[in-house]
Design a protein around this motif. Structure first.
Motif, mmCIF file in Angstrom:
data_model
loop_
_atom_site.group_PDB
_atom_site.id
_atom_site.type_symbol
_atom_site.label_atom_id
_atom_site.label_comp_id
_atom_site.label_asym_id
_atom_site.label_seq_id
_atom_site.Cartn_x
_atom_site.Cartn_y
_atom_site.Cartn_z
ATOM 1 N N VAL A 627 0.816 -1.210 0.000
ATOM 2 C CA VAL A 627 0.000 0.000 0.000
ATOM 3 C C VAL A 627 0.853 1.266 0.000
ATOM 4 C CG1 VAL A 627 -1.633 1.353 1.383
ATOM 5 C CG2 VAL A 627 -1.985 -1.103 1.081
ATOM 6 N N TYR A 628 1.802 1.345 0.937
ATOM 7 C CA TYR A 628 2.449 2.646 1.162
ATOM 8 C C TYR A 628 3.289 3.104 -0.026
ATOM 9 C CZ TYR A 628 0.697 1.944 5.838
ATOM 10 O OH TYR A 628 -0.145 1.742 6.898
ATOM 11 N N GLU A 629 4.126 2.208 -0.561
ATOM 12 C CA GLU A 629 4.964 2.640 -1.688
ATOM 13 C C GLU A 629 4.111 3.020 -2.892
ATOM 14 O OE1 GLU A 629 4.828 -0.312 -0.113
ATOM 15 O OE2 GLU A 629 6.153 -1.759 -1.107
ATOM 16 N N ASN A 630 2.969 2.314 -3.061
ATOM 17 C CA ASN A 630 2.113 2.620 -4.211
ATOM 18 C C ASN A 630 1.264 3.867 -3.999
ATOM 19 O OD1 ASN A 630 2.477 0.597 -6.437
ATOM 20 N ND2 ASN A 630 2.368 -0.736 -4.635
ATOM 21 N N LEU A 631 0.981 4.160 -2.748
ATOM 22 C CA LEU A 631 0.255 5.407 -2.454
ATOM 23 C C LEU A 631 1.148 6.591 -2.843
ATOM 24 C CD1 LEU A 631 -2.494 5.990 -1.207
ATOM 25 C CD2 LEU A 631 -1.437 6.005 1.047
ATOM 26 N N PHE A 632 2.412 6.465 -2.515
ATOM 27 C CA PHE A 632 3.373 7.518 -2.839
ATOM 28 C C PHE A 632 3.499 7.659 -4.355
ATOM 29 C CE2 PHE A 632 7.900 9.112 -2.884
ATOM 30 C CZ PHE A 632 7.570 10.378 -2.409
ATOM 31 N N LYS A 633 3.580 6.501 -5.018
ATOM 32 C CA LYS A 633 3.716 6.506 -6.477
ATOM 33 C C LYS A 633 2.453 7.111 -7.121
ATOM 34 C CE LYS A 633 4.636 3.237 -10.194
ATOM 35 N NZ LYS A 633 3.553 2.400 -10.704
ATOM 36 N N TRP A 634 1.314 6.735 -6.603
ATOM 37 C CA TRP A 634 0.024 7.208 -7.143
ATOM 38 C C TRP A 634 -0.035 8.739 -7.095
ATOM 39 C CZ3 TRP A 634 -4.370 9.809 -5.355
ATOM 40 C CH2 TRP A 634 -5.550 9.610 -6.067
ATOM 41 N N ALA A 635 0.397 9.302 -5.986
ATOM 42 C CA ALA A 635 0.326 10.759 -5.827
ATOM 43 C C ALA A 635 1.206 11.476 -6.851
ATOM 44 C CB ALA A 635 0.737 11.154 -4.412
ATOM 45 N N GLN A 636 2.271 10.799 -7.309
ATOM 46 C CA GLN A 636 3.159 11.458 -8.282
ATOM 47 C C GLN A 636 2.420 11.771 -9.582
ATOM 48 O OE1 GLN A 636 5.927 12.268 -6.717
ATOM 49 N NE2 GLN A 636 5.140 10.912 -5.109
ATOM 50 N N ASP A 637 1.356 11.001 -9.869
ATOM 51 C CA ASP A 637 0.606 11.231 -11.112
ATOM 52 C C ASP A 637 -0.331 12.432 -11.022
ATOM 53 O OD1 ASP A 637 1.633 9.241 -12.685
ATOM 54 O OD2 ASP A 637 0.223 7.722 -11.953
ATOM 55 N N SER A 638 -0.452 13.009 -9.848
ATOM 56 C CA SER A 638 -1.366 14.143 -9.721
ATOM 57 C C SER A 638 -0.917 15.264 -10.656
ATOM 58 C CB SER A 638 -1.380 14.645 -8.275
ATOM 59 O OG SER A 638 -2.076 15.876 -8.237
ATOM 60 N N PRO A 639 -1.821 15.778 -11.499
ATOM 61 C CA PRO A 639 -1.425 16.846 -12.421
ATOM 62 C C PRO A 639 -0.785 18.033 -11.698
ATOM 63 C CG PRO A 639 -3.599 16.023 -12.983
ATOM 64 C CD PRO A 639 -3.206 15.346 -11.706
ATOM 65 N N LEU A 640 -1.125 18.268 -10.458
ATOM 66 C CA LEU A 640 -0.510 19.380 -9.724
ATOM 67 C C LEU A 640 0.987 19.161 -9.533
ATOM 68 C CD1 LEU A 640 -3.033 20.328 -6.881
ATOM 69 C CD2 LEU A 640 -2.428 21.654 -8.900
ATOM 70 N N ASN A 641 1.430 17.926 -9.633
ATOM 71 C CA ASN A 641 2.857 17.632 -9.443
ATOM 72 C C ASN A 641 3.650 17.706 -10.744
ATOM 73 O OD1 ASN A 641 2.541 17.293 -6.728
ATOM 74 N ND2 ASN A 641 2.058 15.104 -6.905
ATOM 75 N N LYS A 642 2.965 18.113 -11.837
ATOM 76 C CA LYS A 642 3.690 18.195 -13.121
ATOM 77 C C LYS A 642 4.756 19.279 -13.068
ATOM 78 C CE LYS A 642 0.736 16.142 -16.553
ATOM 79 N NZ LYS A 642 -0.566 16.418 -17.093
ATOM 80 N N THR A 643 4.491 20.316 -12.295
ATOM 81 C CA THR A 643 5.494 21.373 -12.146
ATOM 82 C C THR A 643 5.847 21.505 -10.672
ATOM 83 O OG1 THR A 643 3.740 23.000 -11.882
ATOM 84 C CG2 THR A 643 4.646 22.753 -14.105
ATOM 85 N N ASP A 644 7.057 21.958 -10.430
ATOM 86 C CA ASP A 644 7.487 22.122 -9.038
ATOM 87 C C ASP A 644 6.879 23.407 -8.461
ATOM 88 O OD1 ASP A 644 8.891 21.844 -6.677
ATOM 89 O OD2 ASP A 644 10.597 22.990 -7.447
ATOM 90 N N VAL A 645 6.926 24.455 -9.311
ATOM 91 C CA VAL A 645 6.447 25.761 -8.837
ATOM 92 C C VAL A 645 4.980 25.898 -9.210
ATOM 93 C CG1 VAL A 645 6.729 28.253 -9.107
ATOM 94 C CG2 VAL A 645 8.740 26.747 -9.115
ATOM 95 N N SER A 646 4.164 26.284 -8.257
ATOM 96 C CA SER A 646 2.723 26.241 -8.531
ATOM 97 C C SER A 646 2.221 27.567 -9.097
ATOM 98 C CB SER A 646 1.954 25.903 -7.260
ATOM 99 O OG SER A 646 1.545 27.083 -6.625
ATOM 100 N N VAL A 647 1.015 27.506 -9.635
ATOM 101 C CA VAL A 647 0.343 28.663 -10.210
ATOM 102 C C VAL A 647 0.179 29.765 -9.152
ATOM 103 C CG1 VAL A 647 -1.959 27.728 -9.759
ATOM 104 C CG2 VAL A 647 -1.651 29.312 -11.636
ATOM 105 N N TRP A 648 0.071 29.333 -7.908
ATOM 106 C CA TRP A 648 -0.104 30.306 -6.830
ATOM 107 C C TRP A 648 1.053 31.307 -6.820
ATOM 108 C CZ3 TRP A 648 3.456 30.791 -2.743
ATOM 109 C CH2 TRP A 648 3.123 31.804 -1.818
ATOM 110 N N PHE A 649 2.282 30.749 -6.935
ATOM 111 C CA PHE A 649 3.455 31.606 -6.828
ATOM 112 C C PHE A 649 3.489 32.610 -7.987
ATOM 113 C CE2 PHE A 649 7.951 32.721 -7.155
ATOM 114 C CZ PHE A 649 8.207 33.062 -5.835
ATOM 115 N N VAL A 650 3.072 32.135 -9.183
ATOM 116 C CA VAL A 650 3.071 33.005 -10.367
ATOM 117 C C VAL A 650 2.060 34.139 -10.159
ATOM 118 C CG1 VAL A 650 2.690 33.055 -12.867
ATOM 119 C CG2 VAL A 650 3.725 31.041 -11.799
ATOM 120 N N MET A 651 0.850 33.782 -9.703
ATOM 121 C CA MET A 651 -0.201 34.797 -9.488
ATOM 122 C C MET A 651 0.213 35.792 -8.410
ATOM 123 S SD MET A 651 -3.819 32.989 -9.500
ATOM 124 C CE MET A 651 -4.425 32.068 -10.873
ATOM 125 N N TRP A 652 0.781 35.248 -7.388
ATOM 126 C CA TRP A 652 1.247 36.054 -6.262
ATOM 127 C C TRP A 652 2.160 37.169 -6.782
ATOM 128 C CZ3 TRP A 652 -0.496 36.387 -1.589
ATOM 129 C CH2 TRP A 652 0.301 36.734 -0.500
#
Ligand code: TC6
Ligand code: FAD
Length: 660
Positions: A627-652
């Motif tokens: 479970v645990y290693e795959n939970l970590f792997k699963w989260a990597q697919d989150s589109p929010l993780n495609k970039t390191d720097v988030s849209v928040w920082f740009v808007m800010w």
């Protein structure tokens, strides 16, 4: 990623007291069927065409597109499956794996459009449309519900006026509330629909009838003149399905497009009645029977995820320094999950019975014998409502039993729940169906007074009410059967008595039924619950070639299911004096004492259902328990993780703000 099995899960499997393969064979209707299922699953799992991100990471539009892509590929590859597809059930297994267990865009085509053509079309109509449908040259849906009415079918407003001059029906949605609303795959996918409309001919209305209506061009898929069709927008779930709307404006279809197996309109407009007016409702009875199967599968999937995860999850040192126990070891966790595990088994056996009953009655209907359609309607309505309600609430118990990770889409529960929960609403809202079942039970109690012999599922209504005849050995199957029987009899007679009293006071049947509807619903639940319990016991008593070890385990499940049901509904058993307070305490204690016996086999019992990881779509319920290693792997697919720097920082930054 490691291929090893999580050691805690392996330990559970090693401790099982029975042979999982033997149980899997039993659950899948024999070794041959199980082998086919495994091969079909393997084909899908190893096919690169079916690889994609989990649906949870896709937008609604992308989910629909992915659903269409998968379903289309499945159709294209259907002919390559050869001997693996021996019957309709095999195709459903294949499609379920392709669609990862989600409601896809062709579900209504195979599940309702084709069955309606076959059940309600004349031989000529079947010969015309069935081959086109089976080859997917046309794709259909079942368009009955309107914006204003889903339950009250006699109140549907769509009209089909027959024009004898052109020998056509003219279809209209005369009001906003008459717009068809909800049918699956209606919005964007279907080229055709079976449309339910009020039939008018020679100036007279004959009630709702089924018409085959072409919606879209077969050349360019554009909607036809007089047809306004589209998607109803995002829903609670069902992202891959384009549930749709349909507005008809003077849309003409040939006379031959009214399904005419039973009722007919001749070229001159004269009308011939069907032998029974409710035959138009036949497809709904079929789908209700299928929902009993769906309910069994949903709760079995939920139990699989929650029980496997509970074996892997460790939490809370009981005493300082001790290893943290698997959460499955806590009696409270077992008390949440084992009733649902047992329900999954009870529902499995009852869905088999339901589908057998449906096939038997259909065979009679095909021979012109309609004598058992009422009984089938009551049984399918009661069981659909009872099993779907338990599975629906049970899935939420399974989810919360997984703690925080249950809330993540990685658990599989959000998709499982949102896909399953419409089962309590569609194909007949549950309360409405329980009232239909109860209406039949009331009718049966009246028929008994005039000496009628009642059919199988209700034959017990002729038994006497005798609480004193119930024994005190609560681990005895006969005692439990009597308890459930007496509870159902008591509630049915009480509700019927109320109806009779209202009618004696001058009320008509409809008013009397409505006045007593709260009692009637309880009676229908007790009747359906008794049917499930009795069927579980009967099924086990007929298993002759099953090993002793497996029989013992199945017997425990049936006993626990029945005892827990009494504990949960103890008020009803107390009300009628069937049990004393002391008896209820004893029964509750018996269920607690049985928990360790079920615990030893819990993982093996869910393994036997054989849900592939693809269909479960759950990191928590993985077969390997990693479970645990795959939970970590699963989260990597989150589109929010495609970039390191988030849209928040740009808007800010754009807003002139800075945090340096
Ligand atoms: C994958 C799934 C996708 C979803 C798809 C959908 O949702 S599709 C949309 C799904 N939509 C729904 O499911 C809509 C739900 N609504 C309905 O099915 C109906 O409107 C109704 C049954 C609630 C009432 O109908 P009504 O007002 O016409 O009936 P009434 O109460 O006046 O009783 C008259 C008599 O008819 C009898 N009888 C009834 N049904 C059946 C049957 N199937 N067979 C045999 N008999 C049946 C009944 O027992 C009674 O007998 P009695 O006592 O006179 O001897
Ligand atoms: C995901 C999904 C897919 C669907 N797919 C299809 C499809 O493919 N084709 C299609 O034709 N339809 C489809 N439907 C529609 C579905 O069949 C109806 O929504 C369903 O039959 C319930 O009817 P309703 O919406 O009118 O509910 P309502 O009847 O309006 O229910 C609202 C409340 O009123 C109560 N109520 C209603 N009547 C009574 C009564 N007589 N006595 C006591 N209480 C009553 C109910 O118990 C409920 O609590 C779908 C719906 C959903 C959610």
């Amino acid at each position: 990623m490691s291929e090893r099995i999580n050691p805690d899960l392996q330990k559970e499997r090693d401790a099982a007291t029975f042979d999982v393969e033997e149980l899997s064979v039993l659950l899948h209707n024999g070794a041959h069927e199980l082998e086919k299922k495994r091969k079909l699953e393997e084909l899908v799992r190893n096919d690169p065409d079916y690889k994609s991100l989990p649906f949870d990471f896709l937008s609604r539009e992308a989910q629909y597109e992915e659903g269409v892509r998968r379903s289309t590929i499945a159709v294209a590859k259907k002919d390559q499956l050869g001997s693996l597809i021996e019957n309709h059930g095999d195709l459903i297994t294949y499609n379920t794996h392709v669609g990862r267990g989600k409601a896809g865009p062709f579900n209504l085509h195979t599940g309702m459009f084709i069955p309606t053509l076959v059940k309600q079309g004349s031989p000529e109509q079947v010969a015309k449309w069935l081959p086109l449908s089976e080859n997917y040259q046309i794709v259909g849906t079942y368009a009955q519900t309107e914006m204003g009415h889903g339950t009250f079918l006699r109140g549907l407003e769509t009209t089909a006026h027959y024009d004898p001059h052109t020998q056509e029906f003219v279809l209209n949605s005369p009001t906003t509330t008459s717009i068809k609303w909800w049918p699956g795959a209606l919005g964007k996918t279907s080229t055709h629909a079976v449309v339910l409309a009020q039939l008018y001919t020679l100036g007279k209305c004959h009630g709702i009838h089924a018409f085959v209506v072409q919606l879209r061009s077969l050349e360019d898929h554009k909607s036809l003149p007089g047809i306004m069709v589209g998607d109803i927008g995002p829903k609670f779930g069902y992202g891959a399905n384009d549930n749709g709307f349909l507005k008809l404006s003077n849309h003409r279809i040939p006379r031959e497009n009214m399904l005419m197996k039973y009722s007919k309109v001749a070229p001159d407009g004269s009308y011939s009645k069907p032998p029974k007016s409710t035959l138009t409702y036949g497809t709904m009875t079929f789908v209700r029977a299928m929902i009993v199967r769906g309910s069994a599968q949903a709760i079995a999937q939920g139990a699989t995820i929650a029980i496997r995860y509970s074996a892997v999850r460790r939490q809370s040192e009981m005493r300082p320094g001790e290893p943290e126990p698997q959460v499955l070891s806590y009696p409270t966790q077992q008390y949440k999950l084992f009733p649902l595990l047992c329900a999954a088994y009870a529902f499995h056996f009852v869905q088999v019975k339901m589908i057998e009953a449906y096939s038997e009655v259909t065979e009679l209907v095909n021979k012109g014998d309609f004598s058992r359609t009422q009984e089938l309607h009551a049984l399918s309505s009661g069981l659909k409502a009872y099993t779907s309600a338990i599975s629906n609430t049970g899935l939420e118990v399974c989810r919360t039993s997984c703690g925080g990770h249950g809330y993540s889409c990685a658990s599989g529960f959000p998709a499982l729940y949102t896909n399953f929960t419409p089962s309590v609403t569609y194909e007949g809202e549950n309360t409405v169906l329980l009232l239909q079942c109860a209406r039949y039970l009331v009718k049966c109690t009246r028929d008994l007074r005039s000496g009628a012999k009642l059919p199988g599922s209700v034959a017990y209504l002729s038994c006497g009410c005798d609480p004193s005849s119930i024994g005190k050995d609560f681990t005895n199957v006969k005692t439990l059967d009597s308890l459930y029987k007496q509870r159902a009899l008591g509630l049915i007679r009480f509700a019927s008595g109320k109806v009779d009293a209202s009618m004696d006071g001058g009320m008509d049947l409809v008013g009397a039924l409505n006045e007593s509807s709260v009692h009637l619903v309880r009676a229908a639940v007790a009747h359906s619950h008794y049917f499930v319990v009795r069927n579980f016991f009967e099924k086990l008593s007929k298993l002759t070639s099953t090993s002793q070890l497996l029989m013992e385990v199945l017997h425990q499940l049936s006993l626990f299911y029945a005892l827990d049901g009494v504990a949960q509904h103890s008020g009803e058993f107390l009300e009628d004096g069937l049990l004393s307070g002391e008896d209820v305490k004893q029964i509750r204690q018996l269920t607690v004492e049985m928990l360790p016996k079920i615990r030893v086999n819990a993982v093996a019992l869910v393994d036997a259902f054989e849900f592939g990881d693809d269909v479960l779509g759950s990191v928590l319920g993985r077969y390997d328990g990693n479970v645990y290693e795959n939970l970590f792997k699963w989260a990597q697919d989150s589109p929010l993780n495609k970039t390191d720097v988030s849209v928040w920082f740009v808007m800010w930054g754009k807003m002139g703000c800075s945090n340096v």
